[in-house]
Design a protein around this motif. Structure first.
Motif, PDB file in Angstrom:
ATOM      1  N   THR A  15      -5.093  12.274   0.330  1.00 12.49           N
ATOM      2  CA  THR A  15      -6.320  12.343  -0.456  1.00 12.49           C
ATOM      3  C   THR A  15      -5.960  12.489  -1.937  1.00 12.49           C
ATOM      4  O   THR A  15      -4.784  12.671  -2.284  1.00 12.49           O
ATOM      5  N   ALA A  16      -6.967  12.425  -2.786  1.00 11.03           N
ATOM      6  CA  ALA A  16      -6.718  12.475  -4.232  1.00 11.03           C
ATOM      7  C   ALA A  16      -6.636  13.904  -4.734  1.00 11.03           C
ATOM      8  O   ALA A  16      -7.324  14.787  -4.242  1.00 11.03           O
ATOM      9  N   VAL A  17      -5.791  14.110  -5.718  1.00 13.90           N
ATOM     10  CA  VAL A  17      -5.811  15.359  -6.480  1.00 13.90           C
ATOM     11  C   VAL A  17      -6.976  15.252  -7.461  1.00 13.90           C
ATOM     12  O   VAL A  17      -7.259  14.182  -8.007  1.00 13.90           O
ATOM     13  N   ALA A  18      -7.687  16.351  -7.678  1.00 18.06           N
ATOM     14  CA  ALA A  18      -8.873  16.321  -8.542  1.00 18.06           C
ATOM     15  C   ALA A  18      -8.571  15.656  -9.891  1.00 18.06           C
ATOM     16  O   ALA A  18      -7.583  15.999 -10.542  1.00 18.06           O
ATOM     17  N   PRO A  19      -9.422  14.703 -10.329  1.00 22.08           N
ATOM     18  CA  PRO A  19      -9.171  13.985 -11.585  1.00 22.08           C
ATOM     19  C   PRO A  19      -9.022  14.900 -12.789  1.00 22.08           C
ATOM     20  O   PRO A  19      -8.185  14.662 -13.662  1.00 22.08           O
ATOM     21  N   ASP A  20      -9.857  15.957 -12.887  1.00 22.17           N
ATOM     22  CA  ASP A  20      -9.782  16.815 -14.060  1.00 22.17           C
ATOM     23  C   ASP A  20      -8.483  17.604 -14.113  1.00 22.17           C
ATOM     24  O   ASP A  20      -8.101  18.132 -15.157  1.00 22.17           O
ATOM     25  N   VAL A  21      -7.819  17.689 -12.971  1.00 20.76           N
ATOM     26  CA  VAL A  21      -6.523  18.362 -12.929  1.00 20.76           C
ATOM     27  C   VAL A  21      -5.396  17.370 -13.195  1.00 20.76           C
ATOM     28  O   VAL A  21      -4.564  17.552 -14.092  1.00 20.76           O
ATOM     29  N   ALA A  61       0.831  -1.200   0.000  1.00 17.91           N
ATOM     30  CA  ALA A  61       0.000   0.000   0.000  1.00 17.91           C
ATOM     31  C   ALA A  61       0.867   1.251   0.000  1.00 17.91           C
ATOM     32  O   ALA A  61       0.564   2.235  -0.684  1.00 17.91           O
ATOM     33  N   ARG A  62       1.965   1.224   0.780  1.00 15.26           N
ATOM     34  CA  ARG A  62       2.856   2.379   0.815  1.00 15.26           C
ATOM     35  C   ARG A  62       3.528   2.610  -0.545  1.00 15.26           C
ATOM     36  O   ARG A  62       3.681   3.748  -0.986  1.00 15.26           O
ATOM     37  N   ARG A  63       3.920   1.535  -1.225  1.00 13.74           N
ATOM     38  CA  ARG A  63       4.547   1.685  -2.538  1.00 13.74           C
ATOM     39  C   ARG A  63       3.557   2.284  -3.544  1.00 13.74           C
ATOM     40  O   ARG A  63       3.906   3.173  -4.328  1.00 13.74           O
ATOM     41  N   THR A  64       2.336   1.795  -3.495  1.00 14.49           N
ATOM     42  CA  THR A  64       1.317   2.307  -4.418  1.00 14.49           C
ATOM     43  C   THR A  64       1.029   3.775  -4.120  1.00 14.49           C
ATOM     44  O   THR A  64       0.929   4.602  -5.045  1.00 14.49           O
ATOM     45  N   LEU A  65       0.919   4.109  -2.841  1.00 11.00           N
ATOM     46  CA  LEU A  65       0.657   5.499  -2.460  1.00 11.00           C
ATOM     47  C   LEU A  65       1.815   6.394  -2.887  1.00 11.00           C
ATOM     48  O   LEU A  65       1.609   7.500  -3.408  1.00 11.00           O
ATOM     49  N   GLY A  66       3.039   5.911  -2.717  1.00 12.62           N
ATOM     50  CA  GLY A  66       4.207   6.681  -3.132  1.00 12.62           C
ATOM     51  C   GLY A  66       4.207   6.922  -4.633  1.00 12.62           C
ATOM     52  O   GLY A  66       4.593   8.000  -5.104  1.00 12.62           O
ATOM     53  N   SER A  67       3.760   5.929  -5.397  1.00 14.22           N
ATOM     54  CA  SER A  67       3.685   6.079  -6.842  1.00 14.22           C
ATOM     55  C   SER A  67       2.656   7.131  -7.235  1.00 14.22           C
ATOM     56  O   SER A  67       2.893   7.949  -8.127  1.00 14.22           O
ATOM     57  N   LEU A  68       1.513   7.139  -6.530  1.00 14.78           N
ATOM     58  CA  LEU A  68       0.482   8.146  -6.810  1.00 14.78           C
ATOM     59  C   LEU A  68       0.978   9.547  -6.480  1.00 14.78           C
ATOM     60  O   LEU A  68       0.690  10.516  -7.200  1.00 14.78           O
ATOM     61  N   LEU A  69       1.711   9.651  -5.385  1.00 12.89           N
ATOM     62  CA  LEU A  69       2.273  10.957  -5.012  1.00 12.89           C
ATOM     63  C   LEU A  69       3.258  11.434  -6.075  1.00 12.89           C
ATOM     64  O   LEU A  69       3.262  12.606  -6.475  1.00 12.89           O
ATOM     65  N   ALA A  70       4.113  10.508  -6.554  1.00  4.86           N
ATOM     66  CA  ALA A  70       5.109  10.868  -7.552  1.00  4.86           C
ATOM     67  C   ALA A  70       4.473  11.293  -8.875  1.00  4.86           C
ATOM     68  O   ALA A  70       5.010  12.146  -9.589  1.00  4.86           O
TER      69      ALA A  70
END
Length: 320
Positions: free
Chosen positions: A64-70, A40-49
């Motif tokens: 939390t998520a960055v807005a999809p349209d952005v 989960a941490r690896r996946t979260l780190g990938s999303l952050l990157a």
């Protein structure tokens, strides 16, 4: 669904979870996704990157998520630019390929077949794969298969492929030929006949042709055939067919402009094509006297004194 934006299945699942929540910790993310904490941490780190996730303000351990349209729109835009550049490269490579293809593949334009089994299989494949029209010159004496064995034509006719077949007159006198010809015509084959043909061949969709080449040596027949792909040679063979077709005699069962019923029209077609009374009688399983009686009826209908006059009248009145 988001693979086009560069997300793996694990990243997409995590991002969708972040979209639905105000914020989650890595442990909560692992529990919701049913994976180990480290995964989960690896996946979260990938999303952050990738700019798809961010820390909740004031809570460094919650995300939390960055807005999809952005986040996603920008990634998709970059991907589209990459696809456009790749498409341009493909078009350039295709142009280069076509420039050099004919020189590189000249040897592949004609393929020699030296086996009856291989020729028979090629003829079947050619007809099975035909999409629009098959044209054929049929001389007497079969090479790979008889007309009765050519069930691929009937199947192709049934699925809507057009057939124009030009027969050598003597071929129509072979046993069973007239019955087989009538079946093909009923299914949509357009048939014509000439006294003699220079070659036997078949061409499908103007894209692939087979030209049997027969060499007689010591009374034996050595089979050689050419499989011909798009080329000037194939164009020439197509032009040869069209030239012969234009001056050949139609063989018909029905014709809207003709006053004749199907039996008399077929009989007249065979007569004009040069098939003998005896062959017509034998193949249609009627007596020769019946054939001659029907011909006499046609002559009376045309006001003709001879069979030659009958043929002339049929041509003039567009009976065939």
């Amino acid at each position: 669904m988001l693979s086009a934006a560069g997300l793996s299945a694990e990243e997409e699942a995590a991002y969708r979870l972040l979209v639905r929540t105000a914020g989650v910790e890595p442990a909560e993310l692992a529990e919701e996704l049913g994976v180990e904490s480290e995964a989960a941490r690896r996946t979260l780190g990938s999303l952050l990157a990738k700019g798809l996730a961010r820390a909740v303000p004031g809570e460094s351990d919650r995300f939390t998520a960055v807005a999809p349209d952005v986040a996603l729109a920008a990634r998709l835009h970059r991907r589209q630019e990459e696809v456009d550049r790749a498409r341009q490269a493909v078009e350039q490579l295709t142009g280069e390929y076509l420039v050099h293809a004919r020189r590189r593949e000249a040897a592949q334009l004609i393929e020699v077949i030296t086996s009856r089994t291989a020729l028979r299989e090629q003829l079947r494949l050619l007809q099975d794969n035909a999409r629009h029209e098959v044209v054929s010159l049929c001389r007497a004496g079969h090479v790979a298969m008889t007309s009765q064995e050519n069930t691929e034509e009937l199947a192709a006719l049934r699925r809507g492929v057009g057939y124009r077949v030009l027969y050598e007159s003597v071929l129509l006198e072979e046993p069973g030929m007239l019955v087989n010809l009538a079946e093909g015509i009923r299914l949509g084959e357009r048939a014509r006949a000439l006294p003699t043909l220079p070659v036997r061949m078949i061409i499908a969709d103007g894209e692939l042709g087979v030209l049997p080449l027969i060499q007689h040596t010591g009374g034996l027949t050595q089979l050689t055939a050419a499989l011909i792909r798009p080329s000037s040679l194939l164009d020439a063979l197509g032009a040869l067919f069209e030239s012969l077709w234009e001056r050949a005699t139609p063989v018909s069962l029905t014709r809207s402009e003709s006053p004749l019923d199907s039996d008399h029209l077929y009989l007249l077609s065979l007569l004009v094509a040069g098939v003998s009374d005896k062959s017509i009688a034998t193949q249609l399983k009627v007596s020769q006297r019946t054939v001659q009686r029907r011909i006499t009826h046609l002559m009376e209908q045309a006001g003709a004194q001879t069979r030659m006059q009958l043929a002339w009248h049929a041509a003039r009145e567009n009976w065939l």
